[in-house]
Design a protein around this motif. Sequence first.
Motif, PDB file in Angstrom:
ATOM      1  N   PRO A  78       0.834  -1.209   0.000  1.00 57.33           N
ATOM      2  CA  PRO A  78       0.000   0.000   0.000  1.00 57.33           C
ATOM      3  C   PRO A  78       0.869   1.259   0.000  1.00 57.33           C
ATOM      4  O   PRO A  78       1.996   1.257   0.503  1.00 57.33           O
ATOM      5  CB  PRO A  78      -0.801  -0.112   1.304  1.00 57.33           C
ATOM      6  N   GLU A  80       0.955   4.784   1.622  1.00 59.25           N
ATOM      7  CA  GLU A  80       0.301   5.408   2.779  1.00 59.25           C
ATOM      8  C   GLU A  80       1.094   6.597   3.284  1.00 59.25           C
ATOM      9  O   GLU A  80       2.310   6.518   3.464  1.00 59.25           O
ATOM     10  CB  GLU A  80       0.149   4.382   3.907  1.00 59.25           C
ATOM     11  N   ARG A 152      -9.592  -2.144  -7.479  1.00 61.73           N
ATOM     12  CA  ARG A 152      -8.359  -2.894  -7.680  1.00 61.73           C
ATOM     13  C   ARG A 152      -8.107  -3.054  -9.179  1.00 61.73           C
ATOM     14  O   ARG A 152      -9.024  -3.246  -9.973  1.00 61.73           O
ATOM     15  CB  ARG A 152      -8.397  -4.236  -6.970  1.00 61.73           C
ATOM     16  N   THR A 160     -10.258  -5.683  -0.439  1.00 59.88           N
ATOM     17  CA  THR A 160     -10.867  -4.478   0.127  1.00 59.88           C
ATOM     18  C   THR A 160      -9.835  -3.389   0.331  1.00 59.88           C
ATOM     19  O   THR A 160      -8.630  -3.632   0.344  1.00 59.88           O
ATOM     20  CB  THR A 160     -11.550  -4.783   1.467  1.00 59.88           C
ATOM     21  N   ASN A 161     -10.331  -2.180   0.506  1.00 60.24           N
ATOM     22  CA  ASN A 161      -9.488  -0.998   0.647  1.00 60.24           C
ATOM     23  C   ASN A 161      -9.727  -0.375   2.024  1.00 60.24           C
ATOM     24  O   ASN A 161     -10.843   0.050   2.317  1.00 60.24           O
ATOM     25  CB  ASN A 161      -9.845   0.010  -0.453  1.00 60.24           C
ATOM     26  N   TYR A 163      -8.455   2.437   3.297  1.00 56.58           N
ATOM     27  CA  TYR A 163      -8.181   3.864   3.424  1.00 56.58           C
ATOM     28  C   TYR A 163      -9.438   4.727   3.340  1.00 56.58           C
ATOM     29  O   TYR A 163     -10.441   4.323   2.747  1.00 56.58           O
ATOM     30  CB  TYR A 163      -7.138   4.291   2.389  1.00 56.58           C
ATOM     31  N   GLN A 182      -4.516   1.472  -1.683  1.00 58.99           N
ATOM     32  CA  GLN A 182      -4.316   0.066  -1.389  1.00 58.99           C
ATOM     33  C   GLN A 182      -3.416  -0.578  -2.450  1.00 58.99           C
ATOM     34  O   GLN A 182      -3.402  -0.159  -3.623  1.00 58.99           O
ATOM     35  CB  GLN A 182      -5.668  -0.644  -1.322  1.00 58.99           C
ATOM     36  N   TRP A 185      -4.387  -1.190  -6.168  1.00 64.43           N
ATOM     37  CA  TRP A 185      -5.582  -0.385  -6.421  1.00 64.43           C
ATOM     38  C   TRP A 185      -5.189   0.939  -7.067  1.00 64.43           C
ATOM     39  O   TRP A 185      -4.035   1.361  -7.021  1.00 64.43           O
ATOM     40  CB  TRP A 185      -6.331  -0.113  -5.120  1.00 64.43           C
ATOM     41  N   THR A 273     -11.280  -4.201   5.000  1.00 63.39           N
ATOM     42  CA  THR A 273      -9.963  -4.274   5.590  1.00 63.39           C
ATOM     43  C   THR A 273      -9.021  -4.744   4.523  1.00 63.39           C
ATOM     44  O   THR A 273      -9.434  -5.263   3.530  1.00 63.39           O
ATOM     45  CB  THR A 273      -9.964  -5.339   6.719  1.00 63.39           C
ATOM     46  N   ALA A 274      -7.898  -4.784   4.666  1.00 62.30           N
ATOM     47  CA  ALA A 274      -6.953  -5.182   3.640  1.00 62.30           C
ATOM     48  C   ALA A 274      -5.880  -6.054   4.228  1.00 62.30           C
ATOM     49  O   ALA A 274      -5.794  -6.252   5.419  1.00 62.30           O
ATOM     50  CB  ALA A 274      -6.323  -3.943   3.009  1.00 62.30           C
ATOM     51  N   ALA A 278      -1.802  -2.752   6.843  1.00 61.72           N
ATOM     52  CA  ALA A 278      -2.876  -1.789   6.581  1.00 61.72           C
ATOM     53  C   ALA A 278      -4.170  -2.232   7.231  1.00 61.72           C
ATOM     54  O   ALA A 278      -4.945  -1.413   7.719  1.00 61.72           O
ATOM     55  CB  ALA A 278      -3.077  -1.621   5.077  1.00 61.72           C
ATOM     56  N   SER A 279      -4.423  -3.532   7.250  1.00 54.65           N
ATOM     57  CA  SER A 279      -5.681  -4.007   7.817  1.00 54.65           C
ATOM     58  C   SER A 279      -5.748  -3.752   9.304  1.00 54.65           C
ATOM     59  O   SER A 279      -6.814  -3.575   9.871  1.00 54.65           O
ATOM     60  CB  SER A 279      -5.835  -5.503   7.548  1.00 54.65           C
TER      61      SER A 279
END
Length: 530
Positions: A78, A80, A152, A160-161, A163, A182, A185, A273-274, A278-279
């Motif tokens: 990701p 971030e 994605r 899933t994303n 953010y 993500q 993505w 969640t990812a 990140a999740s």
Amino acid sequence: MTDAQNRRRRTRWPVVGVAAGALVLAGGGVGVAEAATTPPALSFVAATGTVTAERYAAEGEVYVSLDLGLHVIAGKDPFEIRAKRAGYDKPIVAYRTVRKNGKNTQVKLPAGTVRDFTGLADFTTITIKDRAGKVVTSYKTAFCGNSYSSARTRRDAPATNPYPTRCGGENPFTLGSVWGVQAGWNAPVPDQPASSAPLAKLVAGKYTAEASVNPKYRKAFGIPAKNATAKVTVNVVDVKTDEQGVAEARSRDAREEPALAQAVTAGGHDRHTAEGDASRQVSSFRPEFRAAASRPATLKATPKSGPKPDLRSLPAWGISLSQENRRWYVNFGATVWNAGTSPLVVDGFRRTGTELMDAYQYYFDANGKQVGSRPAGTMQWDPREGHMHWHFTDFAQYNLLKSDKKFAVRSGKEAFCLANTDAVDYTVKSAKWRPDNTDLSTSCGANTVVAVREVLDIGNGDTYSQDRPGQSFDITNLPNGTYYIQVVANPAKRLGELNTANNTALRKIVLGGTAGRRTLSVPKVYGITG
């Protein structure tokens, strides 16, 4: 005017996600589905080679509706960024989260990268040339990555994303933001300039738009040169219209363009969640988005330890003066946010056949399991036009104090529907980056329900704009002088929280003028004028 209109509205950008094979990597001509096994950390791409831009002109005003279809795609990890300030009088400092040796590390971004909470400043340069190759206009745009329209772009990307969907920036008292894309993505890159002037130079015809990520970001984020530029052919066509048509076109683009200054997180009640680390940034507290089936049969005392909300008031902002029916009013926005370790969860249970609910606060342990509840006042049905929803009566209180801090006037707004309208600080632990209830339609319930759940998630704030009589302060008969707008969270102390010493905030104002022409001045606080 509806209650939703009276509070600052959230803009939900239409979903314009891109299909996995549709994007074309700039410079390489390789479809995303055919991309290398180990993609670059960040790629800058154009979804199509040719676009049409509509040009509206009326009475000397020109507006060009432009969408170049620019996107950023994150690589195997990701992308971030965390931006935060230690206090309102402190500068904003931004860090990029980088994965090294299986662990996340924070790398500080160069000075000037972040000027506010709307994103990375001057991320992209867009230059538009005519058929002869002459530069007609050139400008820079910012970028944050948060978007409703992310999707994605690789089959092996996380499902899933995590953010946020909004960038931030409208609430002047924001403390921290998280921006991200993500892994695998995309995120749209804004292509509209800050004003209409640069694009107003375009006349009907064919142009080439050259877009590129600016050098300091290429270096900071490791973007290869071939993945940092894109070219798009732009066909500008005239659209016959009038002055109203220009305004409508501008308004439409404001709704559809994922511009950072517009995709904000601050406002009011008008408006998941990812893999990897990140999740784990997503809050473990995920209470059901509905009230319990019935009121608690037995009540437990407030837990002495464990997660709890922490309600904090921000200084009043967006302060203005208005007159209606020969009376003068001070209007303002007020935000209460949750800086605690648990969401504030309040359920209301209807007293059968009445317009009243008994409210209860619920508590959770570190794993998000419900461990207790306590009475928290009441909820009342508000039948007035523009309201027509359930209000929790013990959330906040707004007072106008005299210069000696003694009471002068109370706002007529004394009941609230909780909603996560503002991302005040998404860098706090377990902050809910994608809250569910963000507006009246998702938070407040209809008159046919028997129960209502209202939630204020960690890191999120609830903002009300006091912009109509009965909610704002009536100062018609107050003498000129210094006053303080007092915002108080949890005024009756019915809600259990970590700390009640930070529940009150004051904002100084000065009234002047004459009875027929009142004036208002608002001194800066922490250097903030909002």
